[in-house]
Write a protein that holds these residues in place. Structure first.
Motif, mmCIF file in Angstrom:
data_model
loop_
_atom_site.group_PDB
_atom_site.id
_atom_site.type_symbol
_atom_site.label_atom_id
_atom_site.label_comp_id
_atom_site.label_asym_id
_atom_site.label_seq_id
_atom_site.Cartn_x
_atom_site.Cartn_y
_atom_site.Cartn_z
ATOM 1 N N SER A 126 -1.211 44.118 13.724
ATOM 2 C CA SER A 126 -2.211 45.134 13.303
ATOM 3 C C SER A 126 -1.931 45.880 11.931
ATOM 4 N N LEU A 127 -0.818 46.203 11.916
ATOM 5 C CA LEU A 127 -0.035 46.940 10.909
ATOM 6 C C LEU A 127 -0.337 46.314 9.719
ATOM 7 N N ARG A 128 0.344 45.082 9.699
ATOM 8 C CA ARG A 128 0.077 43.975 8.541
ATOM 9 C C ARG A 128 -1.276 44.101 7.975
ATOM 10 N N ALA A 129 -2.364 43.898 8.694
ATOM 11 C CA ALA A 129 -3.532 43.442 8.279
ATOM 12 C C ALA A 129 -4.274 45.163 7.933
ATOM 13 N N ALA A 130 -3.912 46.256 8.592
ATOM 14 C CA ALA A 130 -4.241 47.377 8.135
ATOM 15 C C ALA A 130 -3.548 47.924 6.767
ATOM 16 N N PHE A 131 -2.569 47.379 6.109
ATOM 17 C CA PHE A 131 -1.961 47.988 5.282
ATOM 18 C C PHE A 131 -2.264 47.043 4.048
ATOM 19 N N GLY A 136 -3.713 45.851 0.741
ATOM 20 C CA GLY A 136 -4.274 46.389 -0.384
ATOM 21 C C GLY A 136 -3.888 47.869 -0.456
ATOM 22 N N ALA A 137 -2.997 48.318 0.357
ATOM 23 C CA ALA A 137 -2.536 49.907 0.410
ATOM 24 C C ALA A 137 -1.709 50.157 -0.805
ATOM 25 N N GLU A 138 -2.142 50.972 -1.775
ATOM 26 C CA GLU A 138 -1.121 51.504 -2.775
ATOM 27 C C GLU A 138 -0.271 52.842 -2.421
ATOM 28 N N LYS A 139 -0.833 53.624 -1.490
ATOM 29 C CA LYS A 139 -0.118 54.655 -0.907
ATOM 30 C C LYS A 139 -0.444 54.713 0.574
ATOM 31 N N LEU A 140 0.770 55.134 1.283
ATOM 32 C CA LEU A 140 0.709 55.106 2.794
ATOM 33 C C LEU A 140 1.144 56.625 3.311
ATOM 34 N N MET A 141 0.096 57.163 3.787
ATOM 35 C CA MET A 141 0.354 58.410 4.604
ATOM 36 C C MET A 141 0.907 57.890 5.933
ATOM 37 N N PHE A 142 2.365 57.885 6.112
ATOM 38 C CA PHE A 142 2.833 57.523 7.667
ATOM 39 C C PHE A 142 2.978 58.629 8.354
ATOM 40 N N SER A 153 3.878 59.759 18.472
ATOM 41 C CA SER A 153 4.190 61.098 19.320
ATOM 42 C C SER A 153 4.774 60.412 20.559
ATOM 43 N N GLU A 154 5.268 59.216 20.354
ATOM 44 C CA GLU A 154 5.927 58.826 21.890
ATOM 45 C C GLU A 154 7.363 59.069 21.882
ATOM 46 N N VAL A 155 7.938 59.948 21.935
ATOM 47 C CA VAL A 155 9.550 60.354 21.767
ATOM 48 C C VAL A 155 10.196 59.430 22.731
ATOM 49 N N GLY A 156 11.144 58.776 22.009
ATOM 50 C CA GLY A 156 11.964 57.827 22.729
ATOM 51 C C GLY A 156 11.586 56.246 22.197
ATOM 52 N N LYS A 157 10.591 56.152 21.717
ATOM 53 C CA LYS A 157 10.117 54.984 21.414
ATOM 54 C C LYS A 157 9.792 54.742 19.933
ATOM 55 N N ARG A 158 9.951 56.060 18.920
ATOM 56 C CA ARG A 158 9.333 55.916 17.561
ATOM 57 C C ARG A 158 10.461 55.156 16.803
ATOM 58 N N VAL A 159 11.599 54.943 17.011
ATOM 59 C CA VAL A 159 12.733 54.046 16.084
ATOM 60 C C VAL A 159 11.857 52.741 16.059
ATOM 61 N N VAL A 160 11.745 52.131 17.338
ATOM 62 C CA VAL A 160 11.093 50.533 17.258
ATOM 63 C C VAL A 160 9.635 50.782 16.655
ATOM 64 N N GLN A 161 8.843 51.538 16.907
ATOM 65 C CA GLN A 161 7.392 51.663 16.444
ATOM 66 C C GLN A 161 7.641 52.049 14.851
ATOM 67 N N HIS A 162 8.223 52.931 14.541
ATOM 68 C CA HIS A 162 8.459 53.286 13.051
ATOM 69 C C HIS A 162 9.138 52.101 12.313
ATOM 70 N N GLY A 163 9.787 51.445 12.750
ATOM 71 C CA GLY A 163 10.402 50.076 12.274
ATOM 72 C C GLY A 163 9.328 49.284 11.866
ATOM 73 N N ASN A 164 8.231 49.096 12.807
ATOM 74 C CA ASN A 164 7.203 48.123 12.784
ATOM 75 C C ASN A 164 6.122 48.481 11.440
ATOM 76 N N VAL A 165 6.334 49.818 11.471
ATOM 77 C CA VAL A 165 5.332 50.380 10.199
ATOM 78 C C VAL A 165 6.179 50.006 9.004
ATOM 79 N N VAL A 166 7.372 50.472 8.817
ATOM 80 C CA VAL A 166 7.970 50.153 7.574
ATOM 81 C C VAL A 166 8.212 48.608 7.196
ATOM 82 N N THR A 167 8.194 47.861 8.232
ATOM 83 C CA THR A 167 8.286 46.380 8.075
ATOM 84 C C THR A 167 6.963 46.098 7.362
ATOM 85 N N ALA A 168 5.960 46.385 8.050
ATOM 86 C CA ALA A 168 4.654 46.123 7.536
ATOM 87 C C ALA A 168 4.373 46.467 6.073
#
Length: 281
Positions: free
Chosen positions: A60-65, A67-73, A77-92
């Motif tokens: 879903s992240l790959r599709a959502a991003f 054509g993005a020139e700039k990304l407000m990331f 909010s899920e403390v303890g899960k954010r490193v994995v989740q945020h890694g998904n965002v950065v990779t996408a």
């Protein structure tokens, strides 16, 4: 130009979109992301593109991003899960070749000892390692953390473990306006802003509430473990209570006090504690 904003169903993401629109960014150049696109229908009606995005769903992240020139990331909010989740965002974001990532981090992320800071520090490193241009928006606490508790303060007083430490809290709207400035400007990439409003102590908070409400309110300072127990007794889950109390510990040590980067980005003085209390009352 396409500016993609994550977390658009939350407070900060939504306010960032409003700030972008206020700055004259055409609605069709803004993409609002959220797990539940139904909650974005009003933005769609105003011409803002909406897409589904879930930090736990890389596809879903790959599709959502796209054509993005700039990304407000906006951080998750899920403390303890954010490193994995945020890694998904950065990779996408890297796969989409995003031109700039503006990430909402925490004050003094690289030196902070707060429990909450660890995941932000790790995310900042993931972004640096990606090779993508970035801006770290290191937000201190929200003023709403305090104004939202006014009924409790007026009935029971202010309690915490912050000592005489000062917190540079600011409103969500001010943080969002600063983010919009970065997203629409041509400032340097690979930089960071330590963001927060005019600092105050918890004693000053209690004094200002007393002054405006006409009701005596005092601040009671407690050891961290006692404050944790108080929060649990008030109905908070033990883990969450411990994180909040740890935040006060860091506040006492000056880890949530920052300089005037927010004022510089806004071009004005951020909303003060007195102004926020007046509005909330």
């Amino acid at each position: 130009m396409s500016i993609v904003v994550t977390g658009a169903t939350g407070h900060l993401g939504r306010l960032t979109i409003e700030a972008l629109l206020d700055r004259g960014v055409p609605a069709d150049q803004i993409v609002a992301l959220g797990r539940d696109t139904g909650r974005l229908a009003d933005l769609s009606g105003r011409g803002v593109a909406t897409r589904r995005a879930d930090y736990d769903d890389p596809g879903s992240l790959r599709a959502a991003f796209t054509g993005a020139e700039k990304l407000m990331f906006v951080s998750g909010s899920e403390v303890g899960k954010r490193v994995v989740q945020h890694g998904n965002v950065v990779t996408a974001a890297k796969e989409a070749n995003v031109g700039l990532i503006a990430y909402t981090s925490i004050a003094n992320a690289d030196t902070s000892s707060l429990v909450l800071a660890a995941e932000h520090k790790a995310t900042e490193q993931l972004i640096k390692d990606s090779g993508l241009p970035y801006v770290f928006l290191r937000n201190s606490w929200y003023l709403e953390n305090y104004t939202g508790q006014l009924p409790t303060y007026l009935e029971h007083g202010v309690a915490g473990a912050a000592g005489d430490g000062r917190v540079s809290a600011a409103t969500r709207a001010d943080y969002a306006a600063a983010a919009a400035t970065v997203l629409t400007g041509s400032g340097p990439a690979n930089t960071r802003y330590e963001l927060g409003g005019p600092p105050f102590t918890m004693t000053e908070l209690a004094t200002e509430i007393s002054r405006q409400a006409g009701t005596p309110v005092s601040y009671t300072d407690l050891p961290v473990d006692r404050y944790t127990e108080l929060l649990v007794a008030a109905g908070l889950p033990e883990g969450y209570a411990a994180v909040l109390a740890d935040g006060d510990r860091g506040l006492a040590q000056g880890e949530l006090e920052v300089g005037d980067d927010l004022a510089k980005l806004l071009g004005r003085t951020p909303t003060t504690l007195a102004e926020a209390i007046r509005v909330a009352l």
